[in-house]
Design an enzyme around this catalytic site. Structure first.
Site, PDB file in Angstrom:
ATOM      1  CG  HIS A 130      -2.198  -0.816   0.951  1.00  0.00           C
ATOM      2  ND1 HIS A 130      -3.146  -0.446   0.021  1.00  0.00           N
ATOM      3  CD2 HIS A 130      -2.639  -1.976   1.510  1.00  0.00           C
ATOM      4  CE1 HIS A 130      -4.125  -1.331   0.014  1.00  0.00           C
ATOM      5  NE2 HIS A 130      -3.840  -2.274   0.902  1.00  0.00           N
ATOM      6  CG  ASP A 160      -2.884   5.370  -2.493  1.00  0.00           C
ATOM      7  OD1 ASP A 160      -2.152   4.497  -3.000  1.00  0.00           O
ATOM      8  OD2 ASP A 160      -3.723   5.114  -1.617  1.00  0.00           O
TER       9      ASP A 160
END
Length: 386
Positions: A130, A160
């Site tokens: 992640h 992200d």
């Protein structure tokens, strides 16, 4: 209708940077069709449709990508598209029959955007991860946090969204520009480790030049400098201070009554501990709103630290229309802004399969073919009011 009006984008439903990138394109006028799974997949954080801000401004067609009929339907959509966005692990779309070779066989002009954490190649390409893991590899995470403390996750803005969604959007636009000359599409391999590393370019330069040589929290832009930090006010709220330039620091000192000796020795690190104590004592003497009355709009490089409820109500945001309300949900307005090609007001995220019939019809399917797809379960149309 926005500067990207006429651009056709197919988004294979994913999490994190893929939806953010698609939102950026859709906000500026692109026709984004999200290919959802035929059943709720649990992708991302569960939330009501109206709260899914990253899912706004597109249509949804629900197709079973593991069925031959569902895959063929996606390929029909791709025949008329300019861009495809996918965020699976390397090799997954190839196994589905929707990899770059499959898609370019149907549409050689397609720009195929691939969003991953570690990239399409390299020893970690197939590993799960992640945002936090990706930025950890770039040096960015190590640099964020208090002096003597541990590295602090900067939300998921750096990996992200900054290193992922924005770099994918930039790569797609670059490939579309190149297509004007070559007439051909290509694959854009957007990896968060690459993008986050690129975002940190200036700090690699500072480190190489010997000016980023202190432990975490001890450098100029990481809270080490007392004139580039946050301070608590009398009411327990916070303000930000950032007058890096001597002329701005001098203005701050004049306005708040800071000892002039600090102005003369702003960049003398030996003065920083006592300078910080003096500034902290000053800010603790008034409330946040009192400091705003004194310093906002000046050249002191000051702003209050607002939370997500306060930010849309700030007078500057209200004056610029920085936030909009969609179905009663305050959210950031499309950005950036254009003086002619003004985007339409945002629409809430679609229901899963809300536009399956209309999207398939646009792709050339007749009513009987659409009925057959729905009957077989290869496609799903959301029920009215569902």
């Amino acid at each position: 209708m926005g500067p990207l009006h006429g651009l056709k984008v197919i988004e294979l439903a994913s999490i994190g940077p893929g939806p953010m990138c698609a939102m950026l394109l859709a906000d500026l006028g692109a026709d984004v069709v999200r290919v959802d799974r035929t059943e709720p997949s649990g992708l991302g954080v569960p939330m009501a449709k109206k709260h899914d801000i990253n899912g706004r401004n597109r249509r949804s067609v629900a197709l079973d990508l593991k069925s031959g009929a569902g895959r063929d339907a996606v390929l029909r959509l791709i025949e008329r598209a300019d861009v495809l966005i996918e965020g699976f692990r390397p090799g997954v779309t190839e196994k589905l029959g929707l990899g770059p070779a499959d898609c370019h066989a149907r549409n050689p002009r397609l720009v195929y955007g691939r969003m991953t954490g570690f990239g399409q190649t390299g020893p970690l390409a197939d590993a799960a991860g992640h945002d936090l893991n990706y930025i950890a590899l770039t040096g960015a995470l190590h640099a964020i946090g208090p002096r003597g403390g541990k590295p602090v996750p900067p939300l998921n803005l750096v990996g992200d969204y900054g290193g992922g969604a924005l770099y994918l959007a930039f790569g797609l636009m670059a490939a579309l520009y190149e297509r004007q000359h070559s007439g051909r599409g290509q694959v854009v391999d957007a990896a968060m480790v690459d993008g986050a590393g690129s975002l940190a370019s200036i700090f690699y330069g500072l480190h190489a030049g010997g000016t980023w040589d202190q432990p975490r929290g001890g450098n100029l832009l990481d809270g080490g400098a007392p004139f580039y930090d946050t301070y608590e006010t009398a009411d327990g709220r916070w303000v930000s201070l950032g007058p890096l330039e001597p002329k701005f620091f001098a203005e701050f000192a004049r306005l708040v009554g800071l000892d002039p000796r600090f102005v003369q020795r702003q960049y003398d690190r030996r003065e920083w501990p006592t300078m910080r104590e003096a500034i902290a004592a000053l800010f603790k003497g008034r409330t946040r709103d009192e400091w705003c009355t004194l310093l906002e709009g000046s050249d002191a490089c000051f702003a209050p630290v607002l939370d997500f409820a306060e930010a849309p109500q700030h007078r500057h945001a209200r004056a610029r229309g920085g936030f909009v309300s969609v179905d009663g949900v305050p959210q950031p307005a499309p950005a950036p802004r254009f003086d002619r090609s003004v985007p339409a007001a945002p629409r809430a995220a679609p229901r899963l399969g809300e536009h399956t019939r209309s999207v398939l019809a646009e792709a050339g399917f007749d009513a009987s073919a659409i009925d057959a797809l729905l009957a077989s379960g290869a496609a799903v149309q959301a029920q009215e009011g569902a």
